[in-house]
Design a protein around this motif. Sequence first.
Motif, short mmCIF file in Angstrom:
data_model
loop_
_atom_site.label_atom_id
_atom_site.label_comp_id
_atom_site.label_asym_id
_atom_site.label_seq_id
_atom_site.Cartn_x
_atom_site.Cartn_y
_atom_site.Cartn_z
N ILE A 50 -10.71 20.48 6.62
CA ILE A 50 -9.90 21.16 4.98
C ILE A 50 -11.28 22.67 5.40
N ASN A 51 -10.41 23.11 3.98
CA ASN A 51 -11.33 23.95 3.62
C ASN A 51 -10.41 23.91 2.59
N HIS A 52 -12.30 23.58 1.37
CA HIS A 52 -11.56 23.48 0.23
C HIS A 52 -12.53 24.18 -0.80
N ASN A 53 -12.16 25.11 -1.91
CA ASN A 53 -13.23 25.56 -2.32
C ASN A 53 -14.17 26.40 -1.19
N GLY A 54 -14.04 27.06 -0.11
CA GLY A 54 -14.57 27.73 0.34
C GLY A 54 -16.08 26.22 1.47
N VAL A 55 -15.79 24.99 0.74
CA VAL A 55 -16.44 24.81 1.53
C VAL A 55 -15.81 23.27 2.94
N ALA A 77 -6.28 23.71 -1.25
CA ALA A 77 -7.17 23.60 0.07
C ALA A 77 -6.69 24.07 1.01
N TYR A 78 -6.93 24.02 1.74
CA TYR A 78 -6.87 24.84 3.15
C TYR A 78 -6.57 23.96 4.17
N VAL A 79 -5.84 23.50 5.48
CA VAL A 79 -6.13 22.98 6.40
C VAL A 79 -5.69 22.99 7.57
N TRP A 80 -5.90 22.69 8.93
CA TRP A 80 -5.37 23.24 10.11
C TRP A 80 -5.87 21.71 11.26
N TRP A 102 -5.42 28.53 9.59
CA TRP A 102 -5.27 27.40 8.36
C TRP A 102 -3.61 28.39 7.53
N VAL A 103 -3.56 26.62 7.12
CA VAL A 103 -2.71 26.58 6.07
C VAL A 103 -2.25 25.87 4.67
N LYS A 104 -2.36 25.72 4.13
CA LYS A 104 -1.84 25.30 2.16
C LYS A 104 -1.07 24.12 2.45
N ILE A 105 -2.34 23.04 2.24
CA ILE A 105 -2.50 21.56 2.16
C ILE A 105 -0.29 21.55 1.74
N THR A 106 -0.19 22.43 1.08
CA THR A 106 1.12 21.82 0.59
C THR A 106 2.51 22.29 1.69
N GLN A 107 1.88 23.14 2.29
CA GLN A 107 2.72 23.92 3.34
C GLN A 107 3.31 22.63 5.05
N LEU A 108 2.30 21.97 4.72
CA LEU A 108 2.58 20.07 5.64
C LEU A 108 3.42 19.15 4.99
N PRO A 109 4.49 19.22 5.35
CA PRO A 109 5.13 17.57 5.05
C PRO A 109 4.64 16.81 4.67
N GLU A 110 3.34 16.52 5.48
CA GLU A 110 3.59 14.76 5.80
C GLU A 110 1.90 14.33 5.75
N LEU A 111 0.95 15.93 4.63
CA LEU A 111 0.01 15.96 3.70
C LEU A 111 1.25 15.85 1.71
N GLN A 112 2.39 15.93 1.47
CA GLN A 112 2.17 15.37 0.74
C GLN A 112 2.06 14.19 0.41
N GLY A 113 1.57 14.12 -0.92
CA GLY A 113 1.02 12.88 -1.87
C GLY A 113 -0.49 12.93 -1.42
N ALA A 114 -1.18 13.90 -0.71
CA ALA A 114 -2.76 13.38 -0.20
C ALA A 114 -3.22 14.58 -1.37
N TYR A 115 -2.92 14.91 -1.59
CA TYR A 115 -3.93 16.05 -3.12
C TYR A 115 -3.05 16.87 -4.32
N ILE A 116 -3.43 16.82 -4.96
CA ILE A 116 -3.20 17.18 -6.82
C ILE A 116 -2.85 18.36 -6.62
N MET A 117 -1.53 18.30 -7.86
CA MET A 117 -0.87 19.70 -7.76
C MET A 117 -2.02 20.46 -9.34
N GLU A 118 -2.53 21.45 -8.72
CA GLU A 118 -3.19 22.54 -9.95
C GLU A 118 -2.16 23.10 -10.79
N GLY A 119 -2.99 23.22 -12.03
CA GLY A 119 -1.76 23.21 -12.98
C GLY A 119 -0.28 22.37 -13.33
N SER A 120 -1.45 21.43 -13.23
CA SER A 120 -0.25 19.67 -13.70
C SER A 120 -0.48 19.37 -14.96
#
Length: 192
Positions: free
Chosen positions: A5-10, A29-32, A39-57
């Motif tokens: 995981i690469n989240h906020n530069g960490v 967040a980015y994941v690999w 690396w891809v955004k976490i939103t691009q992997l279907p198996e990770l739906q629900g594993a993150y909070i949408m920004e701007g909600s």
Amino acid sequence: MQYWINHNGVQSGPVDLDALKQMGLTSSAYVWHEGLADWVKITQLPELQGAYIMEGSMPEDPVPPQPALNQSEPEIVDSYQPQPQPQPAQPQQPVQPQQPIQPQYAGQQPANAEPCPPTNLVWAIISTVLCCLPAGIVAIVYATQVTNKYRAGDIEGAKRASEIGAWWCIAAIILGIILQPLVSLLPSMMGN
């Protein structure tokens, strides 16, 4: 499957899917994982739906209430100007994680290591049962040390234990050949 995981530069990882869901990641967040080219955004992997909070909600800047204008009062000009909100830093180019080190399991030899020397365990057991018990037991002890030392990475120690165990097997067989006739003659000698 293990994720980095690469989240906020960490960067962190590897973690499994359950641990990833508990990390409280946002949609930025980015994941690999193994098999992905980059690396891809976490939103691009279907198996990770629900594993993150949408920004701007949630609304970023609520609109302040406007005062009611009365005709008898002069018009009040609201000087409130909303300030632009800083955007979270996006990683410019995510750093490619190092390939994970494959763990070594018991019985698995390293890729470019020498093969395990012979243990001579079968010969040690046979010489113990059929020939000479004390020398055979010593041969069994050395035979069991061969594999243990090899797995621990002590290849020279494994070779030495293999060689010493083989010599104890030979000694047990020779002692058995010498002592067997004496043991069979002993009752007849005792009877005279």
